[in-house]
Motif scaffolding. Structure first.
Motif: not given
Length: 224
Positions: A134-143
């Protein structure tokens, strides 16, 4: 470069960096991704899969990269590493300049560092059930953390098929690294932020590989 596998530290310097694009098993999904990118101004590839030959020095184990403006973004990818004649799998981000990508995909990839995880698994340990990883990703934008990608490696060509294509096109070198392709974007559009996070998870053992890096903006000399 120091790479960790099962508690041991491996010393390795890559001799070649290959980014494989449009590597999906389902050609309908590949075409959907191409159409998605065309809507974002990215031209369709002349063939699939595409193989981009980049400078190996771009690949680094790091927790931060620098960019000039906030128009670049990461993409989670499984990365195959040929270390001392043995193949390993880790996690990387094909960080790419999205403005430059509209005119040259290869140049847009060449201008950005490619962070990779320090931790890897032996490829043979998961080869039999590669599709389940399994592969996942996330972006943190302005916290705020946003889901960016989610899926399994079963979406892509398996390593043996990818190796066959690389041999056929004369791209194989000792000590090389191969980024294996990326998942569709959860929101259907690029997101930009200050931090990129990604994980690979082995559902049979519960083992995970994590990648986190911060995107720092340099002062732009052309801004007044």
């Amino acid at each position: 470069m120091k790479i960790q596998c099962n508690g041991s530290m491996l010393e390795w310097e890559p001799t070649r960096l290959i980014i494989a694009g449009y590597t999906g098993k389902d050609q309908k999904v590949v075409q959907q991704h191409i159409d998605e990118l065309k809507e974002l101004g990215i031209p369709a590839p002349p063939r699939v899969p595409m193989i981009y030959d980049l400078s190996p020095q771009l690949m680094q184990v790091t927790d931060a990269i620098t960019v000039v403006q906030n128009h670049s973004s990461g993409e989670a990818e499984a990365v195959l590493l040929d270390i001392n004649g043995e193949w390993y799998v880790g996690l990387g981000s094909d960080h790419t300049d999205r403005v430059l990508e509209a005119s040259s995909i290869q140049k847009s990839k060449q201008v950005c560092l490619k962070p990779i995880s320090q931790q890897v698994w032996p490829l043979d340990a998961i080869r039999a059930y590669w599709d389940e990883i399994e592969m996942e990703s996330w972006i943190i934008d302005s916290g705020v953390q946003h889901l960016y990608q989610r899926g399994t490696l079963g979406s892509f060509l398996d390593p043996d098929e990818l190796f066959r294509i690389l041999r056929e096109r004369d791209y194989v070198s000792e000590g090389m690294a191969v980024f294996c392709g990326t998942l569709p974007l959860h929101s259907g559009t690029f997101q930009f932020g200050e931090t990129f996070l990604a994980t690979l998870r082995d559902p049979r053992t519960g083992s995970t590989i994590q990648l986190t890096y911060h995107i720092k903006q340099l002062k732009d000399a052309e801004e007044v």
